[in-house]
Design a protein around this motif. Sequence first.
Motif, mmCIF file in Angstrom:
data_model
loop_
_atom_site.group_PDB
_atom_site.id
_atom_site.type_symbol
_atom_site.label_atom_id
_atom_site.label_comp_id
_atom_site.label_asym_id
_atom_site.label_seq_id
_atom_site.Cartn_x
_atom_site.Cartn_y
_atom_site.Cartn_z
ATOM 1 N N GLU A 6 12.448 -1.808 -2.463
ATOM 2 C CA GLU A 6 10.991 -1.709 -2.392
ATOM 3 C C GLU A 6 10.355 -1.797 -3.771
ATOM 4 O O GLU A 6 10.882 -1.264 -4.733
ATOM 5 C CB GLU A 6 10.565 -0.358 -1.800
ATOM 6 C CG GLU A 6 10.666 -0.253 -0.325
ATOM 7 C CD GLU A 6 10.086 1.060 0.189
ATOM 8 O OE1 GLU A 6 9.755 1.088 1.369
ATOM 9 O OE2 GLU A 6 9.966 2.029 -0.583
ATOM 10 N N ILE A 7 9.222 -2.473 -3.803
ATOM 11 C CA ILE A 7 8.345 -2.418 -4.965
ATOM 12 C C ILE A 7 7.305 -1.360 -4.639
ATOM 13 O O ILE A 7 6.708 -1.378 -3.563
ATOM 14 C CB ILE A 7 7.655 -3.767 -5.216
ATOM 15 C CG1 ILE A 7 8.688 -4.850 -5.506
ATOM 16 C CG2 ILE A 7 6.643 -3.646 -6.355
ATOM 17 C CD1 ILE A 7 8.104 -6.252 -5.521
ATOM 18 N N THR A 8 7.105 -0.422 -5.566
ATOM 19 C CA THR A 8 6.118 0.636 -5.365
ATOM 20 C C THR A 8 5.011 0.483 -6.397
ATOM 21 O O THR A 8 5.291 0.338 -7.584
ATOM 22 C CB THR A 8 6.759 2.026 -5.506
ATOM 23 O OG1 THR A 8 7.833 2.134 -4.567
ATOM 24 C CG2 THR A 8 5.755 3.131 -5.250
ATOM 25 N N ALA A 9 3.770 0.493 -5.922
ATOM 26 C CA ALA A 9 2.611 0.446 -6.811
ATOM 27 C C ALA A 9 1.851 1.756 -6.667
ATOM 28 O O ALA A 9 1.451 2.129 -5.559
ATOM 29 C CB ALA A 9 1.697 -0.724 -6.454
ATOM 30 N N GLU A 10 1.667 2.452 -7.783
ATOM 31 C CA GLU A 10 0.846 3.664 -7.804
ATOM 32 C C GLU A 10 -0.442 3.333 -8.538
ATOM 33 O O GLU A 10 -0.409 2.834 -9.661
ATOM 34 C CB GLU A 10 1.559 4.810 -8.530
ATOM 35 C CG GLU A 10 2.731 5.362 -7.787
ATOM 36 C CD GLU A 10 3.362 6.545 -8.492
ATOM 37 O OE1 GLU A 10 2.776 7.061 -9.466
ATOM 38 O OE2 GLU A 10 4.453 6.941 -8.072
ATOM 39 N N ILE A 11 -1.556 3.591 -7.891
ATOM 40 C CA ILE A 11 -2.864 3.352 -8.483
ATOM 41 C C ILE A 11 -3.530 4.698 -8.704
ATOM 42 O O ILE A 11 -3.676 5.484 -7.773
ATOM 43 C CB ILE A 11 -3.765 2.496 -7.557
ATOM 44 C CG1 ILE A 11 -3.055 1.207 -7.148
ATOM 45 C CG2 ILE A 11 -5.105 2.219 -8.204
ATOM 46 C CD1 ILE A 11 -2.760 0.275 -8.271
#
Length: 122
Positions: free
Chosen positions: A85-90
């Motif tokens: 998985e690629i995880t993006a935290e904004i």
Amino acid sequence: MITGVLPNVEIQFDGVDALQCNVTYSCPEPLFRTFIAEEAFLTLTVPKGLQLDTDGDQISLGQLQPGETRSVVIPVILEDPVNGEITAEIDLVIRSLWLRDWKETIRVVSRHRITAIERAMV
């Protein structure tokens, strides 16, 4: 959270050498047009076999107005077949234009599944 609607985050991977993240600061009409995202930051985590080709862990997206979308393309290096998985935290620092001295930080996490990407043959 006073702003009501969380930002929308989309992650796209071209399968070769770039990730694209689209961040939309969703904000319902009419009241919430007075809440801006004073600062927005993107932090990406990628699975083994994929490496970000950037300086630092955090990418600044700058200021976002309600309804605005910011797109960022991040170069990547595909080292091996990838499965994960690629995880993006904004992180958004929300400020009110009408409530003096009011700020709130919100975090949104989005995940994008990658399965069995083969290294590009040249």
